[in-house]
Design a protein around this motif. Sequence first.
Motif, mmCIF file in Angstrom:
data_model
loop_
_atom_site.group_PDB
_atom_site.id
_atom_site.type_symbol
_atom_site.label_atom_id
_atom_site.label_comp_id
_atom_site.label_asym_id
_atom_site.label_seq_id
_atom_site.Cartn_x
_atom_site.Cartn_y
_atom_site.Cartn_z
ATOM 1 N N HIS A 250 -4.520 -62.088 -35.748
ATOM 2 C CA HIS A 250 -4.070 -60.711 -35.933
ATOM 3 C C HIS A 250 -5.305 -59.871 -36.295
ATOM 4 O O HIS A 250 -5.894 -60.047 -37.362
ATOM 5 C CB HIS A 250 -3.019 -60.621 -37.044
ATOM 6 N N GLU A 252 -5.831 -57.055 -37.379
ATOM 7 C CA GLU A 252 -5.813 -56.203 -38.571
ATOM 8 C C GLU A 252 -6.279 -56.953 -39.822
ATOM 9 O O GLU A 252 -6.604 -56.343 -40.839
ATOM 10 C CB GLU A 252 -4.396 -55.667 -38.827
ATOM 11 N N ILE A 288 2.869 -55.874 -40.576
ATOM 12 C CA ILE A 288 1.892 -56.886 -40.155
ATOM 13 C C ILE A 288 2.134 -58.194 -40.900
ATOM 14 O O ILE A 288 2.132 -59.290 -40.307
ATOM 15 C CB ILE A 288 0.455 -56.385 -40.406
#
Length: 314
Positions: A250, A252, A288
């Motif tokens: 991911h 982020e 997220i």
Amino acid sequence: MSENLVNQAYFKRIRKVCLIQIISNSLLTVIKFIGGIIGGSSALISDGVNSFGDILTSSAQIIANKHAGKGADKEHQYGHDKIENLICLILSLIIIFSAVSLFYFSITNIIETVSSYNSKTLQYDDSIAKGMVFPLIIAGIVILTKFSLAIFTYFNYKKCKSEMLKSQAIDHITDTIGTFLSLISMLLIMLLYKDNNLLITLADPIASICVAVIILVGALKIAIDNSQLLLDKSYEFSKIEEIKKLVLSHTEIKSIDLLKSRVSGARVYIDMEITMDKNLSLYDSHEIVEHIRKDILDEYKEVLDVFIHANPSS
């Protein structure tokens, strides 16, 4: 599928396996005792005692399974999964005691046989060889049955990752090897009885010693494995590394600051801290984190819960 339904399916599978084992071991106990008495094989009778112990083990595991399936409550907020490991540890200690006792009695039998052995007065007749035929057939049936139970139990262990089933699969394998040794000792006595050899006379108690050692090794492994799990053993290292890669996939996520895991029964709990962009909104950060959590739970069925704390990047 909800967590409750997953747990129900898990405990139902274990109870089904244990019930099948109780029925199978009940039949095996009876025919082992019959074969051992008819053939005069102490090794096969010892094997029968071991199968009777397996009945008690599976019965206790059904009881433990029932309590472990209660789920979390006010006093046990992580559930009762470790009852499985506690029961397995206690049963392994009982099996160890039984194996040591069997070893002791077999050694005593050998000493008495050697001290009283007299090749001139010891007589054999054809009934010894004939008497071994039925026990040999029984031993063959037992080997096939136990090996099939081992495969069946191990298959179910791989499906639900229950240490209880893993312990039982190991026990079935050791039983298979033990019965095979009993079969070899009976074959030696049947084929070589006319030689009036001391070693042939000792074949049965020697086989009993081998059975005892095999049972002892299997029980020690069960005891060690479950002791580690009671001490909050961490999840497999390779799995942890895979989870780290999954999390960092991911974009982020800046870094993983902390990742801890513990195994409870057949369930795994994971706690982690991750660093994310400080400019992300609370809502975006939450989304997220939930995606990461869902990815882990979907990929690793044995993982029951993942707690993730997000730190802002400096």
